[in-house]
Write a protein that holds these residues in place. Structure first.
Motif, PDB file in Angstrom:
ATOM      1  N   PRO A   1     -32.283 -21.695  -3.839  1.00 50.40           N
ATOM      2  CA  PRO A   1     -30.964 -21.906  -4.682  1.00 50.40           C
ATOM      3  C   PRO A   1     -31.547 -21.863  -6.334  1.00 50.40           C
ATOM      4  O   PRO A   1     -30.928 -21.442  -7.340  1.00 50.40           O
ATOM      5  N   ASP A   2     -32.762 -22.652  -6.632  1.00 51.88           N
ATOM      6  CA  ASP A   2     -33.255 -22.799  -7.956  1.00 51.88           C
ATOM      7  C   ASP A   2     -34.374 -21.880  -8.248  1.00 51.88           C
ATOM      8  O   ASP A   2     -34.828 -22.007  -9.416  1.00 51.88           O
ATOM      9  N   LEU A   3     -34.587 -20.843  -7.479  1.00 53.44           N
ATOM     10  CA  LEU A   3     -35.457 -19.825  -7.526  1.00 53.44           C
ATOM     11  C   LEU A   3     -35.072 -18.508  -7.646  1.00 53.44           C
ATOM     12  O   LEU A   3     -35.452 -17.524  -7.104  1.00 53.44           O
ATOM     13  N   GLY A   4     -34.152 -18.249  -8.449  1.00 57.69           N
ATOM     14  CA  GLY A   4     -33.437 -16.868  -8.648  1.00 57.69           C
ATOM     15  C   GLY A   4     -32.059 -16.740  -7.826  1.00 57.69           C
ATOM     16  O   GLY A   4     -31.348 -16.160  -7.921  1.00 57.69           O
ATOM     17  N   GLY A   5     -32.091 -17.820  -6.793  1.00 59.55           N
ATOM     18  CA  GLY A   5     -30.602 -17.840  -6.181  1.00 59.55           C
ATOM     19  C   GLY A   5     -30.484 -16.613  -5.051  1.00 59.55           C
ATOM     20  O   GLY A   5     -31.624 -15.861  -4.880  1.00 59.55           O
ATOM     21  N   GLU A   6     -29.309 -16.442  -4.499  1.00 60.73           N
ATOM     22  CA  GLU A   6     -29.052 -15.807  -3.528  1.00 60.73           C
ATOM     23  C   GLU A   6     -29.156 -14.175  -4.083  1.00 60.73           C
ATOM     24  O   GLU A   6     -29.650 -13.389  -3.268  1.00 60.73           O
ATOM     25  N   PRO A   7     -28.568 -13.882  -5.176  1.00 68.17           N
ATOM     26  CA  PRO A   7     -28.615 -12.307  -5.534  1.00 68.17           C
ATOM     27  C   PRO A   7     -30.006 -11.831  -5.694  1.00 68.17           C
ATOM     28  O   PRO A   7     -30.449 -10.863  -5.571  1.00 68.17           O
ATOM     29  N   ASP A   8     -31.069 -12.596  -5.900  1.00 70.01           N
ATOM     30  CA  ASP A   8     -32.324 -12.560  -6.276  1.00 70.01           C
ATOM     31  C   ASP A   8     -32.935 -12.172  -5.075  1.00 70.01           C
ATOM     32  O   ASP A   8     -33.695 -10.963  -4.921  1.00 70.01           O
ATOM     33  N   LEU A   9     -32.993 -12.889  -3.770  1.00 73.11           N
ATOM     34  CA  LEU A   9     -33.542 -12.694  -2.763  1.00 73.11           C
ATOM     35  C   LEU A   9     -32.942 -11.580  -2.032  1.00 73.11           C
ATOM     36  O   LEU A   9     -33.575 -10.675  -1.272  1.00 73.11           O
ATOM     37  N   ALA A  10     -31.571 -11.415  -2.014  1.00 75.43           N
ATOM     38  CA  ALA A  10     -30.975 -10.243  -1.301  1.00 75.43           C
ATOM     39  C   ALA A  10     -31.304  -8.973  -2.074  1.00 75.43           C
ATOM     40  O   ALA A  10     -31.533  -8.109  -1.348  1.00 75.43           O
ATOM     41  N   GLY A  11     -31.469  -9.112  -3.409  1.00 73.30           N
ATOM     42  CA  GLY A  11     -31.549  -7.839  -3.845  1.00 73.30           C
ATOM     43  C   GLY A  11     -33.070  -7.134  -3.793  1.00 73.30           C
ATOM     44  O   GLY A  11     -33.405  -6.258  -3.456  1.00 73.30           O
ATOM     45  N   LEU A  12     -34.076  -8.131  -3.623  1.00 69.90           N
ATOM     46  CA  LEU A  12     -35.464  -7.966  -3.528  1.00 69.90           C
ATOM     47  C   LEU A  12     -35.555  -7.192  -2.120  1.00 69.90           C
ATOM     48  O   LEU A  12     -36.262  -6.381  -1.766  1.00 69.90           O
ATOM     49  N   LEU A  13     -34.960  -7.899  -0.935  1.00 68.71           N
ATOM     50  CA  LEU A  13     -35.086  -7.645   0.259  1.00 68.71           C
ATOM     51  C   LEU A  13     -34.698  -6.223   0.275  1.00 68.71           C
ATOM     52  O   LEU A  13     -35.135  -5.201   1.142  1.00 68.71           O
ATOM     53  N   ALA A  14     -33.258  -5.911  -0.250  1.00 69.01           N
ATOM     54  CA  ALA A  14     -32.702  -4.456  -0.303  1.00 69.01           C
ATOM     55  C   ALA A  14     -33.668  -3.525  -0.941  1.00 69.01           C
ATOM     56  O   ALA A  14     -33.850  -2.507  -0.454  1.00 69.01           O
ATOM     57  N   LEU A  15     -34.304  -4.050  -2.060  1.00 69.63           N
ATOM     58  CA  LEU A  15     -35.096  -3.033  -2.819  1.00 69.63           C
ATOM     59  C   LEU A  15     -36.558  -2.692  -1.882  1.00 69.63           C
ATOM     60  O   LEU A  15     -36.735  -1.293  -1.732  1.00 69.63           O
ATOM     61  N   ALA A  16     -36.956  -3.541  -1.056  1.00 68.08           N
ATOM     62  CA  ALA A  16     -37.877  -3.371  -0.293  1.00 68.08           C
ATOM     63  C   ALA A  16     -37.654  -2.539   0.983  1.00 68.08           C
ATOM     64  O   ALA A  16     -38.632  -1.731   1.374  1.00 68.08           O
ATOM     65  N   ARG A  17     -36.465  -2.553   1.340  1.00 66.61           N
ATOM     66  CA  ARG A  17     -36.177  -1.486   2.424  1.00 66.61           C
ATOM     67  C   ARG A  17     -35.889  -0.232   1.800  1.00 66.61           C
ATOM     68  O   ARG A  17     -36.163   0.676   2.494  1.00 66.61           O
ATOM     69  N   ASP A  18     -35.631  -0.251   0.700  1.00 68.60           N
ATOM     70  CA  ASP A  18     -34.888   1.323   0.051  1.00 68.60           C
ATOM     71  C   ASP A  18     -36.083   2.012  -0.444  1.00 68.60           C
ATOM     72  O   ASP A  18     -36.054   3.360  -0.900  1.00 68.60           O
ATOM     73  N   GLU A  19     -37.028   1.266  -1.105  1.00 69.53           N
ATOM     74  CA  GLU A  19     -38.185   2.106  -2.011  1.00 69.53           C
ATOM     75  C   GLU A  19     -39.499   1.621  -1.463  1.00 69.53           C
ATOM     76  O   GLU A  19     -39.863   0.651  -0.864  1.00 69.53           O
ATOM     77  N   PRO A  20     -40.530   2.686  -1.666  1.00 71.63           N
ATOM     78  CA  PRO A  20     -41.794   2.596  -0.959  1.00 71.63           C
ATOM     79  C   PRO A  20     -42.398   1.413  -1.703  1.00 71.63           C
ATOM     80  O   PRO A  20     -42.426   1.009  -2.837  1.00 71.63           O
ATOM     81  N   GLY A  21     -43.358   0.661  -1.148  1.00 73.56           N
ATOM     82  CA  GLY A  21     -44.213  -0.331  -1.574  1.00 73.56           C
ATOM     83  C   GLY A  21     -44.578  -1.390  -0.632  1.00 73.56           C
ATOM     84  O   GLY A  21     -44.305  -1.114   0.590  1.00 73.56           O
ATOM     85  N   PRO A  22     -45.237  -2.515  -1.009  1.00 73.84           N
ATOM     86  CA  PRO A  22     -45.445  -3.566  -0.112  1.00 73.84           C
ATOM     87  C   PRO A  22     -44.085  -4.136   0.688  1.00 73.84           C
ATOM     88  O   PRO A  22     -43.171  -4.221   0.150  1.00 73.84           O
ATOM     89  N   GLN A  23     -44.265  -4.303   2.154  1.00 65.57           N
ATOM     90  CA  GLN A  23     -43.198  -5.132   2.758  1.00 65.57           C
ATOM     91  C   GLN A  23     -42.895  -6.201   2.006  1.00 65.57           C
ATOM     92  O   GLN A  23     -43.717  -7.016   1.529  1.00 65.57           O
ATOM     93  N   VAL A  24     -41.720  -6.932   2.192  1.00 65.69           N
ATOM     94  CA  VAL A  24     -41.535  -8.312   1.935  1.00 65.69           C
ATOM     95  C   VAL A  24     -40.816  -8.978   2.919  1.00 65.69           C
ATOM     96  O   VAL A  24     -39.962  -8.488   3.607  1.00 65.69           O
ATOM     97  N   VAL A  25     -41.322 -10.072   3.148  1.00 67.83           N
ATOM     98  CA  VAL A  25     -40.837 -11.211   4.245  1.00 67.83           C
ATOM     99  C   VAL A  25     -40.361 -12.183   3.362  1.00 67.83           C
ATOM    100  O   VAL A  25     -40.871 -13.096   2.426  1.00 67.83           O
ATOM    101  N   GLY A  26     -38.957 -12.356   3.496  1.00 68.52           N
ATOM    102  CA  GLY A  26     -38.329 -13.369   2.544  1.00 68.52           C
ATOM    103  C   GLY A  26     -38.013 -14.714   3.313  1.00 68.52           C
ATOM    104  O   GLY A  26     -37.849 -14.898   4.535  1.00 68.52           O
ATOM    105  N   TYR A  27     -38.232 -15.764   2.500  1.00 66.49           N
ATOM    106  CA  TYR A  27     -37.902 -17.112   2.901  1.00 66.49           C
ATOM    107  C   TYR A  27     -36.821 -18.047   1.898  1.00 66.49           C
ATOM    108  O   TYR A  27     -36.882 -17.792   0.846  1.00 66.49           O
TER     109      TYR A  27
END
Length: 530
Positions: A211-237
């Motif tokens: 909640p205090d580390l970028g919040g929900e939009p930050d994590l959801a956006g990063l996971l979507a970006l990692a699915r849609d664009e090439p690059g390192p995989q992202v495991v979210g916590y």
């Protein structure tokens, strides 16, 4: 089906310690062996002596903040308070009127030995909204414009009228400050961080959201970006107490990561059993043992991985007490989807190490912390005194007890630098804590996959047939088999030993030539072989 053969260089693989070639078929490793016996392939990469090894996993990252540090206001190189304020002023001139988010300052390395005052920050930033996290990201300096936008912070723990804010006040200011980022700014920062990781041979990042580390939009956006664009995989916590439904909705792998039991040593908020040597406090507890047990139970019921941030010895004791209660809850047990994680785990005593080992807890650690703040005159010695500081980060004792490891950077707290982390674990400030290079390399590769509970033996993090083709190619010079004793550079360089070698950690750092993630090239240097 597409095949690519890498040949003409050593391959770090338990399948064949003498291998000089590797075949990738679509997303997986299909074959490992001698270049003389290599099968035909659709394309061939001539290694010219370069090393092929599993790609690294950075098991603790704040991706957006790392990208902002790479592309924006980073104070980590400031040598004085005046220099830091000069960097703030330059950033304000470059983006007049816009919020300034940055960090990396460390007053312990400045001659002034203090953080900026609010007035100094306002003058440098020309009245802009400013949030500047300390290097450990557990306190910050904030401008009057941001304070005016968050008046409720004045009633929270850790608020200071004219100095760094900590605890609840810092968390509240951080949430509001990072909320000013537009979706485009977040994406740009995340792309920059993932690109830098790929350039360093990192194939996977564990994102520590909350909640205090970028919040929900930050994590959801990063996971979507990692699915849609090439690059390192992202495991979210997602680090929020018992918030399993929110973690699941966001697509997080676990309700874990930076779920704070305590803070940090640099900010005097890590929870200790005895007072700090340089301040009349024992730090701060965000959670107690009942909270830990409740969180473990909620994660077990939801089938999500659990974990906590704990640095100080008393914080780790709190985790251990909660683990004991979690084991005995009716119908309970620990989370079934991976080991319970403890992030940082810097001050465990012998009893704590025993509990962590017996409960199968994984220590997600950052050896670069010791390299930066350890030693007889470092920040840890200032905070704790030399004797307690020497006992910190006992990697060898933890490994001997059977505590599994994963290595990370906590970027931007310390930079993305996997080879630097390995060297820090092999050459720690307290030599008795040293790990072997092979163990450290395993912690930064296979250990990162095992930290998620998703890598059965022989799968991710090792180059064997059937494993994901997530690998890096390195210009690395001579390879040696290294011992943990800092007085010994290598105990075997003879290839007949049948033990794969690693780059000499006392030589020039290896240079990444190419990074693959599940068979797809996500980075290629201008000088890449092939």
């Amino acid at each position: 089906m597409t095949t690519t053969l890498f040949r003409g260089g050593p391959v770090y693989s338990p399948a064949d310690p003498f291998a000089t070639a590797l075949l990738v078929e679509d997303e997986a490793v299909a074959w490992v062996g001698s270049a003389d016996a290599a099968p035909e392939a659709d394309s061939v990469v001539e290694l010219a002596g370069a090393l092929v090894a599993p790609a690294f996993v950075d098991a603790h990252v704040h991706t957006t903040a790392t990208g902002l540090a790479l592309t924006g206001l980073d104070l980590s190189a400031a040598r004085s308070l005046a220099e830091a304020l000069g960097l703030v002023a330059a950033a304000a001139r470059a983006a007049p009127g816009l919020p300034l988010l940055g960090g990396g300052w460390d007053e312990t390395s400045w001659s002034e030995r203090r953080a900026p005052t609010v007035a100094e920050l306002d003058r440098a930033a020309a009245g802009a909204v400013v949030y500047l996290a300390r290097v450990d990201r557990h306190c910050a300096v904030v401008s009057n414009a941001l304070r005016a936008a968050v008046p409720e912070a004045a009633g929270l723990a850790g608020f200071a009228a004219d100095g760094p804010v900590r605890l609840g006040a810092d968390r509240r200011f951080a949430r509001v400050a990072y909320g000013t980022l537009t979706p485009a700014q977040r994406r740009d920062a995340q792309r920059a961080a993932r690109a830098r990781a790929a350039e360093l041979g990192i194939g996977c990042l564990h994102e520590m959201g909350g909640p205090d580390l970028g919040g929900e939009p930050d994590l959801a956006g990063l996971l979507a970006l990692a699915r849609d664009e090439p690059g390192p995989q992202v495991v979210g916590y997602w680090g929020e107490l018992a918030a399993v439904d929110r973690a699941r909705e966001l697509g997080a792998h676990g309700c874990a990561g930076d779920l704070l039991v305590d803070g940090s040593l640099g900010s005097h908020t890590a929870l200790l059993s005895a007072p700090y040597a340089d301040a009349p406090t024992r730090g701060h507890a965000y959670l107690d043992a009942d909270d830990v047990a409740r969180h473990l139970g909620a994660c077990a019921d939801a089938g999500l991985q659990a974990g906590f941030h704990a640095i100080g010895d008393a914080a780790l004791a709190t985790v251990c007490a909660g683990l004991a209660r979690g084991h005995h809850r009716p119908g309970g047990g620990l989370a079934r989807t991976g080991p319970v994680r403890v992030e940082h785990a810097e001050c465990p005593d012998e009893a704590t190490i025993g509990v962590l080992a017996s409960c199968g807890v994984l220590a997600s650690v950052q050896p670069a912390f010791d390299a930066r703040w350890g030693g007889p005159s470092g920040t840890y010695a200032q905070r704790l005194g030399p004797a307690r500081a020497r006992a910190m980060n006992p990697f060898a004792a933890m490994a001997a007890a059977g505590v599994p490891f994963a290595f990370g950077s906590d970027a931007p707290v310390t930079p993305l630098d996997p080879w630097g982390a390995i060297r820090a674990a092999v050459r720690p400030s307290t030599p008795a804590h040293a790990m072997s290079a092979r163990a450290a390399f395993a912690a930064h590769t296979r250990g990162g996959w095992r930290a998620t509970g998703s890598a059965p033996p022989g799968d991710a993090g090792v180059l064997v047939p059937g494993a994901p083709a997530t690998l890096a190619v390195w210009s690395a010079g001579d390879l040696v088999v290294q011992a943990p004793d800092p007085r010994v550079a290598a105990w075997s360089t003879d290839p007949r030993a049948g033990i794969p070698g690693l780059p000499d950690l006392d030589g020039e750092p290896p240079v990444c030539l190419r990074t693959l993630v599940r068979g797809r090239t996500v980075y290629e240097s201008p000088g890449a072989a092939g």
